[in-house]
Design a protein around this motif. Structure first.
Motif, PDB file in Angstrom:
ATOM      1  N   ALA A  60      16.910 -21.071  41.733  1.00  0.00           N
ATOM      2  CA  ALA A  60      17.645 -22.216  42.275  1.00  0.00           C
ATOM      3  C   ALA A  60      16.672 -23.344  42.544  1.00  0.00           C
ATOM      4  O   ALA A  60      15.677 -23.156  43.246  1.00  0.00           O
ATOM      5  CB  ALA A  60      18.348 -21.807  43.565  1.00  0.00           C
ATOM      6  N   LEU A  61      16.936 -24.520  41.978  1.00  0.00           N
ATOM      7  CA  LEU A  61      16.042 -25.672  42.138  1.00  0.00           C
ATOM      8  C   LEU A  61      16.867 -26.864  42.622  1.00  0.00           C
ATOM      9  O   LEU A  61      17.834 -27.267  41.976  1.00  0.00           O
ATOM     10  CB  LEU A  61      15.356 -25.973  40.802  1.00  0.00           C
ATOM     11  N   VAL A  62      16.480 -27.384  43.774  1.00  0.00           N
ATOM     12  CA  VAL A  62      17.292 -28.434  44.386  1.00  0.00           C
ATOM     13  C   VAL A  62      17.034 -29.793  43.729  1.00  0.00           C
ATOM     14  O   VAL A  62      15.933 -30.057  43.242  1.00  0.00           O
ATOM     15  CB  VAL A  62      17.018 -28.497  45.913  1.00  0.00           C
ATOM     16  N   ARG A  63      18.077 -30.610  43.659  1.00  0.00           N
ATOM     17  CA  ARG A  63      17.986 -31.996  43.226  1.00  0.00           C
ATOM     18  C   ARG A  63      18.736 -32.876  44.204  1.00  0.00           C
ATOM     19  O   ARG A  63      19.682 -32.405  44.835  1.00  0.00           O
ATOM     20  CB  ARG A  63      18.653 -32.200  41.838  1.00  0.00           C
ATOM     21  N   TRP A  64      18.324 -34.118  44.269  1.00  0.00           N
ATOM     22  CA  TRP A  64      19.024 -35.075  45.114  1.00  0.00           C
ATOM     23  C   TRP A  64      19.787 -36.024  44.196  1.00  0.00           C
ATOM     24  O   TRP A  64      19.176 -36.780  43.447  1.00  0.00           O
ATOM     25  CB  TRP A  64      18.018 -35.819  45.984  1.00  0.00           C
ATOM     26  N   GLN A  65      21.087 -35.932  44.258  1.00  0.00           N
ATOM     27  CA  GLN A  65      21.935 -36.817  43.450  1.00  0.00           C
ATOM     28  C   GLN A  65      22.211 -38.062  44.284  1.00  0.00           C
ATOM     29  O   GLN A  65      23.189 -38.120  45.022  1.00  0.00           O
ATOM     30  CB  GLN A  65      23.239 -36.079  43.092  1.00  0.00           C
ATOM     31  N   VAL A 116      19.005 -13.843  41.926  1.00  0.00           N
ATOM     32  CA  VAL A 116      18.821 -15.268  42.202  1.00  0.00           C
ATOM     33  C   VAL A 116      17.578 -15.476  43.061  1.00  0.00           C
ATOM     34  O   VAL A 116      17.368 -14.783  44.061  1.00  0.00           O
ATOM     35  CB  VAL A 116      20.073 -15.919  42.842  1.00  0.00           C
ATOM     36  N   HIS A 117      16.715 -16.393  42.612  1.00  0.00           N
ATOM     37  CA  HIS A 117      15.476 -16.719  43.326  1.00  0.00           C
ATOM     38  C   HIS A 117      15.662 -18.039  44.065  1.00  0.00           C
ATOM     39  O   HIS A 117      16.055 -19.029  43.455  1.00  0.00           O
ATOM     40  CB  HIS A 117      14.319 -16.901  42.337  1.00  0.00           C
ATOM     41  N   VAL A 118      15.344 -18.033  45.343  1.00  0.00           N
ATOM     42  CA  VAL A 118      15.444 -19.260  46.144  1.00  0.00           C
ATOM     43  C   VAL A 118      14.072 -19.574  46.745  1.00  0.00           C
ATOM     44  O   VAL A 118      13.429 -18.697  47.334  1.00  0.00           O
ATOM     45  CB  VAL A 118      16.499 -19.116  47.266  1.00  0.00           C
ATOM     46  N   GLY A 253       1.377  -8.386  27.869  1.00  0.00           N
ATOM     47  CA  GLY A 253       1.981  -7.449  28.816  1.00  0.00           C
ATOM     48  C   GLY A 253       2.838  -8.083  29.898  1.00  0.00           C
ATOM     49  O   GLY A 253       3.242  -7.409  30.848  1.00  0.00           O
ATOM     50  N   CYS A 254       3.117  -9.372  29.753  1.00  0.00           N
ATOM     51  CA  CYS A 254       3.981 -10.042  30.735  1.00  0.00           C
ATOM     52  C   CYS A 254       5.443  -9.747  30.378  1.00  0.00           C
ATOM     53  O   CYS A 254       5.835  -9.867  29.224  1.00  0.00           O
ATOM     54  CB  CYS A 254       3.710 -11.541  30.684  1.00  0.00           C
ATOM     55  N   GLN A 255       6.234  -9.342  31.365  1.00  0.00           N
ATOM     56  CA  GLN A 255       7.609  -8.931  31.049  1.00  0.00           C
ATOM     57  C   GLN A 255       8.662 -10.007  31.193  1.00  0.00           C
ATOM     58  O   GLN A 255       9.734  -9.915  30.616  1.00  0.00           O
ATOM     59  CB  GLN A 255       8.059  -7.760  31.937  1.00  0.00           C
ATOM     60  N   ARG A 256       8.398 -10.998  32.047  1.00  0.00           N
ATOM     61  CA  ARG A 256       9.454 -11.961  32.351  1.00  0.00           C
ATOM     62  C   ARG A 256       8.967 -13.385  32.208  1.00  0.00           C
ATOM     63  O   ARG A 256       7.781 -13.660  32.391  1.00  0.00           O
ATOM     64  CB  ARG A 256       9.958 -11.761  33.779  1.00  0.00           C
ATOM     65  N   ALA A 257       9.891 -14.282  31.930  1.00  0.00           N
ATOM     66  CA  ALA A 257       9.510 -15.676  31.800  1.00  0.00           C
ATOM     67  C   ALA A 257      10.644 -16.619  32.138  1.00  0.00           C
ATOM     68  O   ALA A 257      11.806 -16.232  32.218  1.00  0.00           O
ATOM     69  CB  ALA A 257       9.015 -15.963  30.391  1.00  0.00           C
ATOM     70  N   GLN A 258      10.208 -17.853  32.309  1.00  0.00           N
ATOM     71  CA  GLN A 258      11.085 -18.925  32.698  1.00  0.00           C
ATOM     72  C   GLN A 258      10.504 -20.166  32.056  1.00  0.00           C
ATOM     73  O   GLN A 258       9.287 -20.314  32.022  1.00  0.00           O
ATOM     74  CB  GLN A 258      10.988 -19.024  34.214  1.00  0.00           C
ATOM     75  N   GLY A 259      11.312 -21.024  31.505  1.00  0.00           N
ATOM     76  CA  GLY A 259      10.755 -22.253  30.932  1.00  0.00           C
ATOM     77  C   GLY A 259      11.718 -22.921  29.979  1.00  0.00           C
ATOM     78  O   GLY A 259      12.751 -22.356  29.619  1.00  0.00           O
ATOM     79  N   TYR A 260      11.365 -24.141  29.590  1.00  0.00           N
ATOM     80  CA  TYR A 260      12.253 -24.937  28.746  1.00  0.00           C
ATOM     81  C   TYR A 260      12.536 -24.248  27.415  1.00  0.00           C
ATOM     82  O   TYR A 260      13.573 -24.499  26.798  1.00  0.00           O
ATOM     83  CB  TYR A 260      11.638 -26.324  28.491  1.00  0.00           C
ATOM     84  N   HIS A 261      11.618 -23.405  26.952  1.00  0.00           N
ATOM     85  CA  HIS A 261      11.864 -22.672  25.711  1.00  0.00           C
ATOM     86  C   HIS A 261      13.133 -21.832  25.798  1.00  0.00           C
ATOM     87  O   HIS A 261      13.861 -21.686  24.814  1.00  0.00           O
ATOM     88  CB  HIS A 261      10.665 -21.761  25.415  1.00  0.00           C
ATOM     89  N   PHE A 262      13.406 -21.307  26.976  1.00  0.00           N
ATOM     90  CA  PHE A 262      14.592 -20.461  27.151  1.00  0.00           C
ATOM     91  C   PHE A 262      15.767 -21.251  27.705  1.00  0.00           C
ATOM     92  O   PHE A 262      16.915 -21.021  27.326  1.00  0.00           O
ATOM     93  CB  PHE A 262      14.267 -19.278  28.070  1.00  0.00           C
ATOM     94  N   GLY A 263      15.484 -22.132  28.629  1.00  0.00           N
ATOM     95  CA  GLY A 263      16.567 -22.930  29.180  1.00  0.00           C
ATOM     96  C   GLY A 263      16.088 -23.815  30.304  1.00  0.00           C
ATOM     97  O   GLY A 263      15.222 -23.419  31.081  1.00  0.00           O
ATOM     98  N   ARG A 264      16.647 -25.020  30.352  1.00  0.00           N
ATOM     99  CA  ARG A 264      16.316 -25.950  31.429  1.00  0.00           C
ATOM    100  C   ARG A 264      17.228 -25.703  32.617  1.00  0.00           C
ATOM    101  O   ARG A 264      18.322 -25.175  32.458  1.00  0.00           O
ATOM    102  CB  ARG A 264      16.495 -27.389  30.945  1.00  0.00           C
ATOM    103  N   PRO A 265      16.768 -26.104  33.806  1.00  0.00           N
ATOM    104  CA  PRO A 265      17.649 -25.954  34.958  1.00  0.00           C
ATOM    105  C   PRO A 265      18.937 -26.757  34.759  1.00  0.00           C
ATOM    106  O   PRO A 265      18.895 -27.868  34.251  1.00  0.00           O
ATOM    107  CB  PRO A 265      16.819 -26.546  36.109  1.00  0.00           C
TER     108      PRO A 265
END
Ligand code: C2E
Ligand code: MG
Ligand code: MG
Ligand code: MG
Length: 285
Positions: A60-65, A116-118, A253-265
């Protein structure tokens, strides 16, 4: 989404000291108003398992609209929120709202182990009512604790380690996981890894962005991968932008990832059907 004003950090650091503090005060007032007006939004970025690109959770990544400024990134207002204490209200809202939204999806067929990660700031964590508030939120939305991970940064080091260790122990006893965010940056010291238990390590994106053409970064990543394996906790690589990075991380040997390659917030309403707790994300899918 045109921004009528420039980035806050740019604004704040322009001009004389007096001008700077006047701008800060103005921005703090704006942030206060934003809380009143409910202008914060949560974007969720998928976290994938590198062996099959399966979405296993989200951060979860906060934004200010903002009406005037458009969509404002957290890097721009979180430091000011920390400084002014507004992080308590904003952070608690993010925790509550993230749990609410994910609990609703879990009730609607999403994978029951969706994680879910906060992000939780130190200032928020050390509030005397943090634990009670957390427990209340879980109960109120019927979110199973094993679906929640709190991300904390290494800056917890500067706080009283006994107090933090006890609190983290209670949170983990509840069934909520603890991840160490941006590992390898900041006041990095191995000694605090002794002081409290944790369930996940996240490698800072600064290492990931350079490691393919930089032997030092690859050495650091390899060491962190072995460290996580030694502690028997999963490791998430942040900021994975290319297939090459994903492939090499997996080989190391890294099992998990996060990033624009997989998906943007993105807001959950905009999540592709394929990500929804059971599907695959990104070009490897
Ligand atoms: P973080 O927790 O390390 O979050 C990861 C940041 O990396 C996010 O930036 C995300 O959008 C960005 N990112 C993800 N994949 C990529 C990629 O492939 N390439 C690049 N270049 N960047 C990528 P974001 O959303 O701007 O958040 C920045 C930081 O603000 C977060 O870093 C976190 O420390 C803080 N933050 C965000 N939301 C909250 C919150 O609710 N509470 C607190 N206390 N801090 C928050
Ligand atoms: Mg984080
Ligand atoms: Mg991070
Ligand atoms: Mg960060």
């Amino acid at each position: 989404k045109a921004k009528e004003k420039g980035p806050i950090s740019y604004e704040v650091f322009q001009g004389s000291m007096a001008e700077q503090s006047a701008k800060k005060i103005h921005l703090i007032a704006e942030l206060n108003a934003a809380i009143e007006k409910n202008e914060f939004r949560i974007y969720f970025q998928p976290v994938v398992s590198l062996n099959d690109s399966q979405v296993i959770g989200a951060e979860a990544l906060v934004r200010w609209q903002s009406g005037q400024r458009g969509l404002v990134a957290p890097g721009v207002f979180i430091p000011l929120a920390e400084e002014s204490g507004l992080i308590l209200q904003i952070g608690n809202w993010v925790l509550r709202e993230s749990c609410r939204q994910i609990a609703e999806r879990l009730g609607n067929g999403w994978a029951s182990n969706f994680d879910v990660h906060v992000n939780v700031s130190v200032r928020q964590l050390i509030q005397s009512d943090f634990y009670q508030n957390l427990e209340n939120i879980l109960l109120e939305y019927h979110l199973p604790p094993h679906n929640l991970t709190l991300e904390i940064t290494e800056s917890i080091l500067i706080e009283d380690s006994n107090v933090i260790a006890t609190l983290i122990g209670r949170i983990r006893n509840l069934g909520v996981s603890i991840a160490i965010d941006d590992f390898g940056t900041g006041y990095s010291s191995m000694s605090y890894l002794h002081q409290f238990a944790f369930d996940c390590l996240k490698i800072d994106q600064s290492f990931v962005s350079r490691f393919l053409d930089n032997h030092k970064s690859e050495a650091i990543i390899s060491a962190i991968i072995r460290l996580a394996a030694g502690f028997d906790v999963p490791l998430v690589a942040e900021g994975v932008e290319t297939a090459e990075q994903a492939k090499r991380l997996y080989e190391l040997g890294c099992q998990r990832a996060q990033g624009y390659h997989f998906g943007r917030p993105a807001p959950l309403e905009e999540w592709p059907q394929a990500w929804c707790g059971t599907g695959k994300a990104g070009p490897l899918a």
